[in-house]
Design a protein around this motif. Structure first.
Motif, short mmCIF file in Angstrom:
data_model
loop_
_atom_site.label_atom_id
_atom_site.label_comp_id
_atom_site.label_asym_id
_atom_site.label_seq_id
_atom_site.Cartn_x
_atom_site.Cartn_y
_atom_site.Cartn_z
N ILE A 126 0.95 -0.98 0.24
CA ILE A 126 -0.09 0.30 -0.11
C ILE A 126 1.03 0.99 -0.01
CG2 ILE A 126 -1.56 1.31 1.40
CD1 ILE A 126 -2.88 -1.34 2.80
N ASP A 127 0.79 1.99 -1.23
CA ASP A 127 1.13 3.30 -0.78
C ASP A 127 1.01 4.26 0.12
OD1 ASP A 127 2.40 2.35 -3.14
OD2 ASP A 127 1.40 3.36 -4.86
N GLU A 128 0.02 4.46 0.66
CA GLU A 128 -0.23 5.19 1.81
C GLU A 128 -0.67 5.00 2.75
OE1 GLU A 128 -1.01 8.79 1.25
OE2 GLU A 128 -0.36 8.23 -1.04
N ASP A 129 0.68 5.41 3.79
CA ASP A 129 0.48 4.71 5.07
C ASP A 129 -0.41 5.13 6.18
OD1 ASP A 129 3.63 4.27 4.81
OD2 ASP A 129 3.99 6.45 5.61
N GLN A 130 -1.38 5.82 6.25
CA GLN A 130 -2.72 6.14 6.58
C GLN A 130 -3.83 4.89 6.13
OE1 GLN A 130 -1.36 8.20 4.70
NE2 GLN A 130 -0.63 10.32 5.88
N VAL A 131 -3.33 4.98 4.86
CA VAL A 131 -4.60 3.65 4.83
C VAL A 131 -4.11 2.30 5.27
CG1 VAL A 131 -5.33 1.88 2.60
CG2 VAL A 131 -4.91 4.72 2.36
N ALA B 242 5.54 1.37 9.52
CA ALA B 242 5.23 2.37 8.82
C ALA B 242 6.02 3.61 9.46
CB ALA B 242 3.61 2.99 9.27
N CYS C 180 1.85 -3.67 10.48
CA CYS C 180 2.62 -2.98 8.68
C CYS C 180 3.86 -1.86 9.80
CB CYS C 180 1.74 -1.71 8.01
SG CYS C 180 1.44 -0.47 9.51
#
Length: 83
Positions: A5-10, A24, A22
């Motif tokens: 996943i490219d977005e840490d928030q996701v 992050a 994850c």
């Protein structure tokens, strides 16, 4: 690894919804979700950066100065890690 996943928030949202784990950076949203945050201690990984320049092309003095700076700092870093 099952997903990338490219977005840490996701990724944090997935973890908060019991969808795995994850790695992050310490971003503010992590502290607002129902997560257990475990810091990485002395990670053994590193990130490599490269600098490329065209041969036989004029480079202004500021570019040559930056190139010299990067080379000197890299050599200094390598020296400190080996001594």
């Amino acid at each position: 690894m099952a997903f990338e996943i490219d977005e840490d928030q996701v990724a944090a949202g997935f973890v908060a919804n019991d969808f795995g784990i994850c790695i992050a950076p310490d971003i503010p949203i992590l502290h607002s979700l129902n997560l257990k945050i475990l810091p990485l201690v002395s990670p053994s990984w590193q990130r490599n950066f490269y600098m490329a320049m065209l041969k036989d092309v004029y480079h202004p003095p500021v570019v040559e100065a930056f190139k010299k700076f990067v080379i000197e700092e890299t050599l200094r870093e390598i020296f400190y890690k080996t001594n």
